[in-house]
Design an enzyme around this catalytic site. Structure first.
Site, PDB file in Angstrom:
ATOM      1  CD  GLU A   1      -2.694   1.396   2.459  1.00 26.19           C
ATOM      2  OE1 GLU A   1      -3.720   2.090   2.393  1.00 26.19           O
ATOM      3  OE2 GLU A   1      -2.317   0.828   3.510  1.00 26.19           O
TER       4      GLU A   1
ATOM      5  CD  GLU B   1       2.269   8.283   5.252  1.00 18.33           C
ATOM      6  OE1 GLU B   1       2.573   9.463   4.978  1.00 18.33           O
ATOM      7  OE2 GLU B   1       1.287   7.702   4.751  1.00 18.33           O
TER       8      GLU B   1
ATOM      9  CG  ASP C   1      -2.777  15.499  -2.362  1.00 14.35           C
ATOM     10  OD1 ASP C   1      -3.637  16.045  -3.074  1.00 14.35           O
ATOM     11  OD2 ASP C   1      -2.033  16.135  -1.590  1.00 14.35           O
TER      12      ASP C   1
ATOM     13  CG  ASP D   1     -13.058  11.459  -1.051  1.00 14.40           C
ATOM     14  OD1 ASP D   1     -11.832  11.217  -1.167  1.00 14.40           O
ATOM     15  OD2 ASP D   1     -13.501  12.574  -0.748  1.00 14.40           O
TER      16      ASP D   1
ATOM     17  CD  GLU E   1      -6.818   4.932   9.368  1.00 17.39           C
ATOM     18  OE1 GLU E   1      -6.076   4.336  10.152  1.00 17.39           O
ATOM     19  OE2 GLU E   1      -6.640   4.926   8.122  1.00 17.39           O
TER      20      GLU E   1
ATOM     21  CD  GLU F   1     -13.525   2.159   2.245  1.00 18.23           C
ATOM     22  OE1 GLU F   1     -14.378   1.395   1.769  1.00 18.23           O
ATOM     23  OE2 GLU F   1     -12.307   1.862   2.318  1.00 18.23           O
TER      24      GLU F   1
END
Length: 215
Positions: A44, A69, A119, A155, A193, A195
């Site tokens: 991920e 990350e 982003d 989203d 989180e 989502e």
């Protein structure tokens, strides 16, 4: 969003080398050896606070998961969650930038890649920073196995539409497309989180699964 500085973050991360890899470039071509098995490796990019990648690792013990990350102040939240989950043996967290994938993984070392709520970089002049831009797709194709998959959630409708076009133009096969994932809600869906936050507001969650040429 401005991240609150956590001056203790670096020391905290260094205390957990069994699950957080601070210098992943040194493990290149050796990830299966690090996990101690030949199970598939799923990565991920932009793991955030880690809810998705940790949930996936717990639900699928026969798959190795790596969460990448870039920001220390976010990574420590993922690390705390991993510790609370008793540090799944099939999970590793990397403090790294997603544009360095070819420095971290050998060609064909990854089986699947996840991009969750990246982003959107809405301004046209910033298109090259979007994680579904052609330049990033080229990186993914390099480190993924032939026929490797990219799974994407967002989203943001405009980013989703851009990604559909970008992946199609690149020659990828779109295997699954959903304009509102939570209407269908697959049983194996692990929410991030973001989502949870957006779906609670009634916003649709867009998802696609795409695949590179199997050559």
């Amino acid at each position: 969003m401005r991240l609150r500085n956590k001056p203790w973050a670096k020391d905290f991360m260094e205390e957990h080398p069994d699950i957080l890899v601070l210098e992943p470039e040194q493990v290149k071509e050796g990830w299966h050896q690090l996990f101690g098995n030949n199970n598939p490796i799923h990565v991920e990019v932009g793991t955030g606070k880690g809810q998705f990648v940790i949930g996936m690792a717990k639900a699928n013990p026969d798959v190795n998961y790596i969460g990448i990350e870039h920001f220390d102040n976010v990574m420590v939240s993922a690390l705390e969650k991993a510790i609370e989950a008793d540090k799944p043996s099939n999970l590793r967290l990397l403090r790294a930038n997603g544009n360095k994938l070819v420095d971290i993984f050998e060609k064909g070392e990854i089986d699947r890649l996840y991009l969750n709520f990246s982003d959107p970089w809405p301004k046209t002049r910033h298109a090259k920073r979007r994680l579904t831009h052609e330049s990033f797709l080229n990186l993914y194709e390099t480190v993924l196995i032939p026929g490797g998959e990219v799974h994407f959630k967002t989203d943001n409708r405009l980013l989703f539409e851009y990604s559909l076009v970008s992946m199609s133009d690149y020659g990828m096969k779109l295997r699954y497309v959903s304009l509102d994932l939570h209407v269908e809600m697959p049983e194996d869906n692990i929410m991030t989180e973001y989502e949870e936050k957006f779906s609670a507001k009634g916003q649709p969650i867009y998802r696609l699964e795409s695949q590179f040429d199997n050559r």
